[in-house]
Design an enzyme around this catalytic site. Structure first.
Site: not given
Length: 536
Positions: A327-328
């Protein structure tokens, strides 16, 4: 000598007209007390005035951590540039920053998060700016909105299109911060920062470098202070040589609505049976079908929405660990969390700083991305970043554009149209009342993902809804699967503004997806990477 000062003293250091970079992802890592102090100083004195603020991911929200709303005041803010913005329920009062943006009170921009981090890195190295293809043919492109969120921003462009080596590129000139406001868990007296209670490192190091290398100051908010020399050197993520001042907030929340959960920061591992499995319903049906697109051994990015439940589907099917989630915000592996804790993960394998995670995404090094959609266009384009009738609910694109630009495979998921009344009966889908708002439209309102560019790059694009599965082809969007119980003509074709191509191999979606029991999911093994070496 200790670098600790009070929040009020730190706020007094920020001059009028400064460019201020703030490290945060909604409530995750938000230096809320520092932002509050700036707002309070402005209320007392009328200063600082005319700030430009940079928020590579997002700053605060409407659920207990105000973040940017502390300083969303006329006269205090002159311009704002963010990867995304706080969003509130459609029934609530819009966040103050959204009132300023939609009221055209200040220029507001939505630059993809990865590009904003790249701009900090370039500023730190005193290079002129970022040259990238990320964002071509989307709202980022100057041929469309050029990242502008309102008319005031359109008058002051932040990106332009250039030709370099015979190709079109986007050029973002650097914006140099004079102040960086970052957050960590612990600081020693010399300002060395560790992140042991944080759910992510985010981009504090890059933001600190950008300010420090250009003669600015770095202010760190932490939960606690410790004696000089008491931190393990390997645990220090931002060295004290980059930190000028430290403020302490012993009550800082780990993330939105979470004071502290040691599983979020990787200090303990939760038992797998402690994770909630989604209740049976329409969205779970969609998440199950998305899960069928995966391969074991792959590395997969997740976005907010229905796709965020896919890790729980694998958990329920006994396949936890078959896929590595990224995830970012930076977590790698584990179980990505939901709702207000989205952006965090429990039981993670490790944490990447967000700027490096975005380098991974921008270069297409991962295997697939699972994302949501608000609208799908005739050409396969997707909008997740703007709807005119709900302007304060959509929070901007965050890292969506960085992630999708070169992703090998993308699975978009969502409801086929909005407002339909649906039920599940004995392995089939029943449309009790049709929705009023079509989501398959001739032209999306805001191009967050370009279908035309995806086709030209050969990306593998799938759209999963409760009624059907579709694929993007060079000739248009092709219907490949239809849900049991759904009428092709009246409940799919008539509910789209444009004609769908019907696959000659059209088949039914698996009935087991629509039943309240595990589906016996199996995942094919991803082929092992092999590098072919020439022996010439």
């Amino acid at each position: 000598m200790s670098k600790q000062i009070s929040p009020a003293e730190a706020a007094a250091l920020i001059p009028d007209g400064a460019i201020v970079s703030v490290s945060s992802s909604s409530g995750l890592g938000c230096p809320d007390l520092m932002l509050k102090a700036i707002g309070e100083r402005f209320e007392r004195t009328g200063h600082p005035r005319n700030l430009t603020t940079l928020h590579p991911i997002a700053a605060g929200d409407m659920s207990g951590i105000k973040g940017i709303d502390h300083i969303a005041r006329k006269g205090l803010l002159a311009r704002i540039i963010g990867g995304s913005y706080p969003s509130g329920p459609s029934t609530s009062e819009p966040p103050l920053i959204w009132q300023m943006v939609t009221g055209n009170e200040i220029p507001a921009y939505n630059i993809p998060s990865g590009i904003l981090f790249d701009m900090h890195r370039e500023a730190a190295a005193k290079r002129p700016g970022v040259i990238t293809k990320i964002g071509l043919e989307t709202f980022v492109d100057p041929d469309r909105q050029g990242c502008a969120m309102n008319a005031a921003a359109a008058e002051q462009p932040v990106v332009r299109k250039i030709e370099f080596e015979g190709e079109e590129w986007l050029y973002f000139p650097v914006i140099v911060p004079q102040v960086a406001i970052i957050r960590a868990t612990t600081a020693d007296e010399r300002g060395n920062l560790t992140y042991e209670h944080e759910g992510a490192y985010l981009g504090g190091l890059d933001q600190a470098l950008a300010a420090r290398n250009n003669g600015g100051i770095v202010i760190a908010q932490v939960k606690r202070m410790t004696k000089d020399g008491s931190l393990r050197p390997h645990d220090v993520r931002v060295p004290g040589m980059l930190v000028d001042y430290v403020i302490v907030d012993p009550d800082q929340k780990q993330t939105t609505q979470t004071l502290y959960d040691p599983a979020i920061s990787g200090e303990i591992f939760r038992p797998l049976d402690s994770f909630h499995v989604p209740e049976f319903g329409i969205q779970k049906v969609i998440a199950r079908r998305v899960a069928q697109e995966l391969e074991a051994g792959s590395c997969v990015n997740l976005g907010f929405g229905i796709s965020a439940n896919v890790p729980r589907i694998l958990l329920e099917e006994g396949l936890h660990g078959a896929v590595t989630w990224v995830i970012e915000q930076g977590a790698v592996g584990g179980v990505p969390l939901l709702d207000f804790a989205f952006g965090c993960a429990s039981n993670a394998d490790g944490y990447m700083p967000s700027p490096y995670q975005f380098t991974y995404f921008q270069g297409g090094g991962f295997d697939a991305s699972l994302l949501s959609f608000l609208e799908i266009g005739r050409d396969g384009s997707v909008n997740v970043s703007k709807l005119a009738f709900r302007p304060h609910v959509t929070a901007g694109a965050g890292g969506f554009v960085d992630i999708t630009a070169r992703a090998k495979k993308i699975v978009f998921s969502g409801m086929f149209n909005a407002g339909a009344k649906l039920s599940l009966e004995d392995g089939r889908l029943v449309v009790e009342k049709e929705g009023k708002l079509k989501k398959l439209v001739n032209e999306v309102e805001h191009v967050t993902f370009s279908g035309h560019r995806a086709v030209s790059q050969g990306q593998d694009i799938t759209y999963v809804t409760e009624r059907c599965v579709m694929k993007l082809t060079p000739d248009g969007i092709m219907l490949t699967e239809i849900a049991p119980g759904i009428d092709l003509e009246s409940q799919i074709l008539a509910q789209s503004e444009f004609p769908l191509i019907i696959s000659p191999d059209l088949k039914g979606m698996d009935h087991e997806l629509f039943r309240d029991a595990p589906i016996g999911l199996t995942l094919p093994q991803k082929p092992r990477r092999v590098l072919e070496v020439s022996h010439d």
